[in-house]
Design a protein around this motif. Structure first.
Motif, mmCIF file in Angstrom:
data_model
loop_
_atom_site.group_PDB
_atom_site.id
_atom_site.type_symbol
_atom_site.label_atom_id
_atom_site.label_comp_id
_atom_site.label_asym_id
_atom_site.label_seq_id
_atom_site.Cartn_x
_atom_site.Cartn_y
_atom_site.Cartn_z
ATOM 1 N N MET A 1 0.845 -1.190 0.000
ATOM 2 C CA MET A 1 0.000 0.000 0.000
ATOM 3 C C MET A 1 0.883 1.243 0.000
ATOM 4 S SD MET A 1 -3.136 -0.905 -0.090
ATOM 5 C CE MET A 1 -4.179 -2.343 0.128
ATOM 6 N N ASP B 1 2.826 4.710 0.778
ATOM 7 C CA ASP B 1 3.616 5.254 1.880
ATOM 8 C C ASP B 1 3.396 6.758 1.883
ATOM 9 O OD1 ASP B 1 5.447 6.100 3.675
ATOM 10 O OD2 ASP B 1 7.203 5.353 2.625
ATOM 11 N N GLU C 1 2.741 2.051 11.494
ATOM 12 C CA GLU C 1 2.509 0.826 10.745
ATOM 13 C C GLU C 1 1.073 0.365 10.890
ATOM 14 O OE1 GLU C 1 5.399 -2.106 11.819
ATOM 15 O OE2 GLU C 1 6.948 -1.186 10.572
ATOM 16 N N ARG D 1 -1.394 -3.554 6.348
ATOM 17 C CA ARG D 1 -0.893 -3.669 4.979
ATOM 18 C C ARG D 1 -0.281 -2.376 4.455
ATOM 19 N NH1 ARG D 1 -5.747 -6.549 4.929
ATOM 20 N NH2 ARG D 1 -5.520 -8.776 4.458
ATOM 21 N N ALA D 2 -0.042 -1.428 5.300
ATOM 22 C CA ALA D 2 0.497 -0.146 4.847
ATOM 23 C C ALA D 2 1.267 0.512 5.978
ATOM 24 C CB ALA D 2 -0.629 0.771 4.365
ATOM 25 N N HIS D 3 1.896 1.609 5.674
ATOM 26 C CA HIS D 3 2.571 2.393 6.705
ATOM 27 C C HIS D 3 2.676 3.829 6.224
ATOM 28 C CE1 HIS D 3 5.914 1.199 4.014
ATOM 29 N NE2 HIS D 3 6.391 2.413 4.286
#
Length: 241
Positions: A1, A3, A190, A193-195
């Motif tokens: 995903m 950033d 975090e 599935r993303a950050h």
């Protein structure tokens, strides 16, 4: 995903490039068709050149001796990795193209092109600015500072999330300190599935660890006066923390 980042009051490209170089312990070198990796063998000169200790029986040393004019073209590559374990740990990459000059001691590398690659894209760094820039004064201590903050003061990290917009903390599973420099602290948020990274700027630059301690205390005082973020309340209600 994706950033997503919220940068504020950060270092310029030349300063960040010099900081990556100053903190580097290893690098990859490509020259005359050969590539070698070196660890613990480099010294940075005042103007951003590199002195590299190369074994005399290495392909790189042979290329330096046999190249026309004794100056083979080369590319040095450095990776800036976060000292705290996180997803997508490489924060930036630095590539320097230039020339090696062989001598009686270390090979002397002089850059003719400097490129800094960050999540926001690649930046061609002006050579004069690169030579004149100085590394961030905290670059050498950053790894210790961040690992200490993450390991010994997780309560302080959680308190600092009170300075982050609630929407940035939505569905957060973990928040850790990603980077610190004289201008501010960056937190990695975090999710499953993303950050995303969020910048907490200092009220004034910190030129040493003593000043950094004061800047961090100021952020924590500001955070203590803020309300607890709803996003982390929801996370704890689901069994975290």
């Amino acid at each position: 995903m994706g950033d997503t980042r919220d940068w504020a009051a950060g270092p310029g490209a030349a300063e960040q490039a010099r900081s990556v170089l100053a903190a580097a312990w290893s690098c990859g070198v490509s020259a005359a068709g050969a590539r070698e990796d070196f660890a613990g063998a480099l010294t940075v000169t005042e103007d951003g050149g590199v002195l590299l200790e190369v074994p005399q029986d290495s392909a790189l040393h042979a290329a330096a001796l046999c190249a026309p004019r004794g100056e083979p073209s080369a590319v040095l590559e450095f990776a800036d990795a976060a000292p705290v374990p996180v997803r997508s740990r490489i924060r930036a990459r630095l590539s320097m193209a230039g020339w090696f000059t062989p001598g009686d001691g270390p090979l002397h590398f002089r850059p003719t092109r400097v490129v800094l690659r960050r999540s926001s894209g690649a930046v061609l760094v002006d050579l004069d600015e690169f030579a004149a820039a100085r590394p961030d004064p905290l670059a050498g201590a950053e790894a210790h500072l961040l690992t200490h903050l993450a390991g010994a003061h997780p309560d302080a990290v959680e308190r600092l999330t009170r300075l982050v917009r609630p929407e940035s903390l939505h569905a957060a599973t973990r928040v850790v300190p990603l980077a610190v420099d004289r201008h501010g602290l960056t937190l990695r948020i975090e999710r499953t599935r993303a950050h995303g990274d969020v910048r907490l700027p200092f009220h004034a630059p910190a030129d040493d660890v003593t000043q950094l301690t004061e800047r961090m205390h100021a952020l924590l005082t500001q955070a203590s006066a803020a309300s607890c973020p709803r996003a982390l309340q929801w996370q704890r209600a689901d069994g975290e923390g």
